[in-house]
Motif scaffolding. Structure first.
Motif, short mmCIF file in Angstrom:
data_model
loop_
_atom_site.label_atom_id
_atom_site.label_comp_id
_atom_site.label_asym_id
_atom_site.label_seq_id
_atom_site.Cartn_x
_atom_site.Cartn_y
_atom_site.Cartn_z
N TRP A 16 0.81 -1.20 0.00
CA TRP A 16 0.00 0.00 0.00
C TRP A 16 0.85 1.25 0.00
O TRP A 16 1.84 1.36 0.69
CB TRP A 16 -0.93 0.00 1.20
N ALA A 17 0.44 2.20 -0.81
CA ALA A 17 1.07 3.51 -0.82
C ALA A 17 0.74 4.19 0.49
O ALA A 17 -0.23 3.86 1.16
CB ALA A 17 0.53 4.33 -2.00
N ALA A 18 1.56 5.15 0.86
CA ALA A 18 1.37 5.84 2.12
C ALA A 18 0.09 6.66 2.13
O ALA A 18 -0.58 6.75 3.14
CB ALA A 18 2.57 6.73 2.41
N GLU A 19 -0.26 7.26 1.01
CA GLU A 19 -1.41 8.15 0.97
C GLU A 19 -2.47 7.67 -0.01
O GLU A 19 -2.16 7.37 -1.15
CB GLU A 19 -0.96 9.56 0.55
N PRO A 20 -3.73 7.65 0.42
CA PRO A 20 -4.81 7.33 -0.51
C PRO A 20 -4.92 8.41 -1.58
O PRO A 20 -4.55 9.56 -1.36
CB PRO A 20 -6.06 7.33 0.36
N MET A 21 -5.45 8.04 -2.73
CA MET A 21 -5.69 9.00 -3.80
C MET A 21 -6.82 9.94 -3.40
O MET A 21 -7.80 9.51 -2.78
CB MET A 21 -6.08 8.29 -5.09
N THR A 22 -6.70 11.19 -3.80
CA THR A 22 -7.80 12.14 -3.62
C THR A 22 -8.80 11.92 -4.75
O THR A 22 -8.50 11.25 -5.75
CB THR A 22 -7.30 13.59 -3.67
N PHE A 91 -8.56 4.12 -2.65
CA PHE A 91 -7.72 3.80 -3.79
C PHE A 91 -6.30 4.31 -3.56
O PHE A 91 -6.10 5.38 -3.00
CB PHE A 91 -8.27 4.44 -5.07
N TYR A 92 -5.34 3.52 -4.02
CA TYR A 92 -3.92 3.85 -3.93
C TYR A 92 -3.32 3.66 -5.32
O TYR A 92 -3.63 2.68 -6.00
CB TYR A 92 -3.20 2.93 -2.95
N ARG A 93 -2.46 4.56 -5.70
CA ARG A 93 -1.76 4.40 -6.99
C ARG A 93 -0.44 3.71 -6.73
O ARG A 93 0.37 4.16 -5.92
CB ARG A 93 -1.53 5.76 -7.64
N GLN A 94 -0.22 2.61 -7.43
CA GLN A 94 0.98 1.80 -7.31
C GLN A 94 1.71 1.82 -8.66
O GLN A 94 1.10 2.14 -9.67
CB GLN A 94 0.60 0.36 -6.95
N ARG A 101 -9.05 -0.84 -1.51
CA ARG A 101 -9.48 -1.60 -0.35
C ARG A 101 -10.92 -1.23 -0.03
O ARG A 101 -11.24 -0.06 0.10
CB ARG A 101 -8.59 -1.31 0.85
N PHE A 102 -11.78 -2.24 0.06
CA PHE A 102 -13.19 -2.02 0.36
C PHE A 102 -13.35 -1.66 1.82
O PHE A 102 -12.83 -2.35 2.70
CB PHE A 102 -14.00 -3.28 0.02
N GLU A 103 -14.03 -0.57 2.09
CA GLU A 103 -14.20 -0.10 3.47
C GLU A 103 -15.33 -0.85 4.16
O GLU A 103 -16.34 -1.16 3.56
CB GLU A 103 -14.48 1.41 3.47
N GLY A 104 -15.13 -1.11 5.42
CA GLY A 104 -16.15 -1.77 6.22
C GLY A 104 -16.20 -3.28 6.01
O GLY A 104 -17.17 -3.92 6.37
N ASP A 105 -15.18 -3.86 5.41
CA ASP A 105 -15.13 -5.29 5.15
C ASP A 105 -14.07 -5.91 6.05
O ASP A 105 -12.88 -5.70 5.84
CB ASP A 105 -14.80 -5.54 3.69
N PRO A 106 -14.51 -6.70 7.06
CA PRO A 106 -13.53 -7.31 7.96
C PRO A 106 -12.53 -8.21 7.24
O PRO A 106 -11.40 -8.38 7.68
CB PRO A 106 -14.37 -8.12 8.95
N ALA A 107 -12.93 -8.79 6.11
CA ALA A 107 -12.02 -9.66 5.35
C ALA A 107 -10.99 -8.83 4.58
O ALA A 107 -10.02 -9.37 4.08
CB ALA A 107 -12.81 -10.54 4.39
N GLY A 108 -11.23 -7.53 4.48
CA GLY A 108 -10.27 -6.65 3.81
C GLY A 108 -10.18 -6.87 2.31
O GLY A 108 -9.10 -7.03 1.77
N THR A 109 -11.34 -6.92 1.63
CA THR A 109 -11.35 -7.13 0.18
C THR A 109 -10.45 -6.10 -0.50
O THR A 109 -10.58 -4.90 -0.27
CB THR A 109 -12.78 -7.02 -0.37
N GLU A 110 -9.54 -6.58 -1.32
CA GLU A 110 -8.60 -5.73 -2.05
C GLU A 110 -8.69 -6.04 -3.54
O GLU A 110 -8.64 -7.20 -3.94
CB GLU A 110 -7.18 -5.97 -1.55
#
Length: 130
Positions: A16-22, A91-94, A101-110
């Protein structure tokens, strides 16, 4: 010097990038494109990004659905015509494309971007050729 090398290694490493995309960065990256996404290397679906923050989404092999996206507290949220419930992602730019990463998903859908083009999304079912 060793600390600088380690920092460069961490910044350039997969993950993961340090900062999420705006919202502005996300719009600039996606506008006019169709992106395909995968989970764990398996194609999940594709989305076409249109002007006015409009989108067309299709799960792999399924019919397309139209929607919109908007910024909500730093997340990119989507609402589709088949389901009015917001689906929010960070969203992160790689170097190899977008990661989300889906928010609110305990499984951490990516999701990871696996392909992009400037062609329209090919839809199955009644919206063929949208």
């Amino acid at each position: 010097m060793r600390g600088i090398w380690l920092a460069a290694l961490l910044i350039g490493s997969p993950g993961w990038a340090a900062e999420p995309m705006t919202a502005e960065e996300f719009d600039a990256y996606t506008l006019g494109k169709t992106l395909s996404y995968a989970i764990g290397g398996q194609i999940y679906g594709a989305e076409q990004y249109l002007s006015g923050r409009r989108v067309i989404w299709a799960f792999k092999g399924q019919e397309c659905t139209r929607g919109i996206w908007y910024d909500e507290g730093g997340q990119i949220c989507f609402v589709y015509e088949h389901d009015g419930a917001p689906q929010c992602w960070t969203f992160y730019r790689q170097p190899d494309g977008l990661r989300a990463r889906f928010e609110g998903d305990p499984a951490g859908t990516e999701l990871s971007e696996v392909e992009q083009s400037r062609t329209i999304l090919i839809c199955a079912g009644p919206d063929v050729g949208v």
